[in-house]
Write a protein that holds these residues in place. Sequence first.
Motif, PDB file in Angstrom:
ATOM      1  N   GLN A   1       0.578   8.648  13.326  1.00  0.00           N
ATOM      2  CA  GLN A   1       0.663   7.908  12.075  1.00  0.00           C
ATOM      3  C   GLN A   1       2.023   8.070  11.388  1.00  0.00           C
ATOM      4  OE1 GLN A   1      -1.700   5.802  10.892  1.00  0.00           O
ATOM      5  NE2 GLN A   1      -2.775   6.189  12.812  1.00  0.00           N
TER       6      GLN A   1
ATOM      7  N   HIS B   1       0.834  -1.210   0.000  1.00  0.00           N
ATOM      8  CA  HIS B   1       0.000   0.000   0.000  1.00  0.00           C
ATOM      9  C   HIS B   1       0.865   1.256   0.000  1.00  0.00           C
ATOM     10  CE1 HIS B   1      -3.540  -2.464   0.663  1.00  0.00           C
ATOM     11  NE2 HIS B   1      -2.984  -3.015   1.743  1.00  0.00           N
TER      12      HIS B   1
ATOM     13  N   GLU C   1      -0.102   3.999  -2.472  1.00  0.00           N
ATOM     14  CA  GLU C   1      -1.304   4.729  -2.057  1.00  0.00           C
ATOM     15  C   GLU C   1      -0.949   5.810  -1.048  1.00  0.00           C
ATOM     16  OE1 GLU C   1      -4.145   1.921  -0.606  1.00  0.00           O
ATOM     17  OE2 GLU C   1      -3.782   0.522  -2.257  1.00  0.00           O
ATOM     18  N   MET C   2      -0.097   5.462  -0.088  1.00  0.00           N
ATOM     19  CA  MET C   2       0.322   6.436   0.916  1.00  0.00           C
ATOM     20  C   MET C   2       1.167   7.536   0.284  1.00  0.00           C
ATOM     21  SD  MET C   2      -1.049   5.593   3.743  1.00  0.00           S
ATOM     22  CE  MET C   2      -0.127   6.673   4.838  1.00  0.00           C
ATOM     23  N   TRP C   3       2.011   7.162  -0.668  1.00  0.00           N
ATOM     24  CA  TRP C   3       2.846   8.154  -1.341  1.00  0.00           C
ATOM     25  C   TRP C   3       1.979   9.123  -2.147  1.00  0.00           C
ATOM     26  CZ3 TRP C   3       7.390  10.246  -1.068  1.00  0.00           C
ATOM     27  CH2 TRP C   3       7.962  10.908  -2.159  1.00  0.00           C
ATOM     28  N   ALA C   4       0.927   8.598  -2.789  1.00  0.00           N
ATOM     29  CA  ALA C   4       0.004   9.466  -3.529  1.00  0.00           C
ATOM     30  C   ALA C   4      -0.697  10.426  -2.584  1.00  0.00           C
ATOM     31  CB  ALA C   4      -1.020   8.613  -4.284  1.00  0.00           C
ATOM     32  N   LEU C   5      -1.007   9.942  -1.360  1.00  0.00           N
ATOM     33  CA  LEU C   5      -1.633  10.810  -0.357  1.00  0.00           C
ATOM     34  C   LEU C   5      -0.683  11.928   0.059  1.00  0.00           C
ATOM     35  CD1 LEU C   5      -4.158  11.191   1.414  1.00  0.00           C
ATOM     36  CD2 LEU C   5      -3.060   9.747   3.131  1.00  0.00           C
ATOM     37  N   VAL C   6       0.596  11.575   0.203  1.00  0.00           N
ATOM     38  CA  VAL C   6       1.601  12.590   0.528  1.00  0.00           C
ATOM     39  C   VAL C   6       1.661  13.642  -0.580  1.00  0.00           C
ATOM     40  CG1 VAL C   6       4.087  13.004   0.824  1.00  0.00           C
ATOM     41  CG2 VAL C   6       3.008  11.051   1.940  1.00  0.00           C
TER      42      VAL C   6
ATOM     43  N   ILE D   1       6.073   6.662   6.008  1.00  0.00           N
ATOM     44  CA  ILE D   1       5.096   5.758   5.376  1.00  0.00           C
ATOM     45  C   ILE D   1       5.146   4.384   6.031  1.00  0.00           C
ATOM     46  CG2 ILE D   1       4.569   4.534   3.232  1.00  0.00           C
ATOM     47  CD1 ILE D   1       5.448   7.043   1.711  1.00  0.00           C
TER      48      ILE D   1
ATOM     49  N   LYS E   1      -0.643  14.428  -2.743  1.00  0.00           N
ATOM     50  CA  LYS E   1      -1.898  15.173  -2.839  1.00  0.00           C
ATOM     51  C   LYS E   1      -1.911  16.369  -1.900  1.00  0.00           C
ATOM     52  CE  LYS E   1      -6.913  14.468  -2.734  1.00  0.00           C
ATOM     53  NZ  LYS E   1      -7.999  13.483  -2.503  1.00  0.00           N
ATOM     54  N   HIS E   2      -1.244  16.235  -0.744  1.00  0.00           N
ATOM     55  CA  HIS E   2      -1.225  17.316   0.245  1.00  0.00           C
ATOM     56  C   HIS E   2       0.040  18.168   0.124  1.00  0.00           C
ATOM     57  CE1 HIS E   2      -4.272  14.640   1.988  1.00  0.00           C
ATOM     58  NE2 HIS E   2      -4.746  15.734   2.586  1.00  0.00           N
TER      59      HIS E   2
ATOM     60  N   ASP F   1      -1.347  15.841  -7.728  1.00  0.00           N
ATOM     61  CA  ASP F   1      -1.400  14.519  -8.366  1.00  0.00           C
ATOM     62  C   ASP F   1      -0.258  14.298  -9.358  1.00  0.00           C
ATOM     63  OD1 ASP F   1      -3.734  13.942  -6.981  1.00  0.00           O
ATOM     64  OD2 ASP F   1      -5.002  14.817  -8.547  1.00  0.00           O
TER      65      ASP F   1
END
Length: 439
Positions: free
Chosen positions: A431, A154, A157-162, A324, A164-165, A170
């Motif tokens: 987290q 995953h 997915e976590m890297w994409a979340l990083v 992550i 995104k913020h 993107d």
Amino acid sequence: EEYAVQIILYVMEWNADPLVKIGAVGTRVLAFVWRYAFCATLLLWVFWGLFPFIVTQFAACDEQGGFSQISSCFLILYVPVLALSLWLEWKIMAVKLPLEILSVGGWTIAGIKIPFVLYAAMQMCKSALGHLDLATNGIVFAEILHTASCPTSHVDEMWALVGKHSRFGDQLPHLSVCVSISYGLMVLQLILALYSGTPFYANNNPRVKQFSFWFWMEPPKIESKDDVPQSPYAITLYSWPEEVWAPELVLSLGHAGRLSMVVSRETERIKATRLRTIQQLDGADPWTRASLATWARLITTRVLLSTCFEGAFFTNIQSSSLAIEKALTGKEDALTIASLILSCLVFAEQLFSAVKAVYAIVAALWPYLDDARMTEQDMQFQEQGYTEMNRSSLKGNVIRTVLLLAVSMILMSWWMSYAVLKTIMVFYCEQGMWNFAWP
């Protein structure tokens, strides 16, 4: 080495200025150990290139969706490489030690004299840490690279979340792409070392030798002053069409090869030889001034490539991967933490040494770059058509070097501090994930 001592003894009998004699010794004795610096550098960077792909074969996907795991036991592969590298470094120092004693004296730390054994042990430890830093970076790179092929991961997915913020949104590439670019950029250090430290060209001067001569050159048997060899010249891709000597070649390779003992007294040597020549001879000759300006630029370029591209860029990826890992598994990876600490220590020391060396060169050279201080020797060169002999012609070069160093310091301090702060926040955030809130 006995031949080095014999060369020193005979050259010091010359009827010449002491600084000239010290320079003549260095250009001779270091020529015979250039090949060891070349081999040590290639050895380290072949290890850098192969090690991650070897240990990747033994990686295992993480069941919790985190990063793939590679046992730190594989660092044992780094031991024979380290042992051979230290042996090559010692072969260089067997020749360089008497030269150092002659030019800069005994060994000190913060002005306090220490025994050579202690000094040597400390420098060998620094060399080992520099090699270990590459080894741990290689394992971290291999873990991230293998993770991209794990179906249960995953991490992306976590890297994409990083992303995104962050300011990238993107548009942030996959983590495996970012780490591959970062790890690959390290090769620029090797390219610069070969570019500035390897003989490539020859010209009509019979003392200018090509690569094969430098690599296979053996010291002669010294029985009298007539046996003292001439100093060979080299023309590198960086110096072309100008000729350079062995000390420049060895030091250029020594930094990329993590040969800590070989390069540790670089600033002291420059102060005791070239800078003293500049001060005693009212700026010395134009080629001495130009070589100092060129050397300062090379030091600055080297620190930009190492501390900014490897030190700052790669450590930020490591700190993000550490966060992550905690977010996905609740654990902090000890090897990643060790790699981060090593990187920060190694590159902070490199930046400090570079700033100290460039400052010493610029502070000594700048007062003599005034055309009003031109000597009769300078006038003679101008009459012969050497228009670049104007002292002020080097001012632009020196100013650009200082600006480049300032940019390197700012980038290094900014991005390394950012990486350290993200690492600290891993232990404070539940987290593990933290990022600066960009406006």
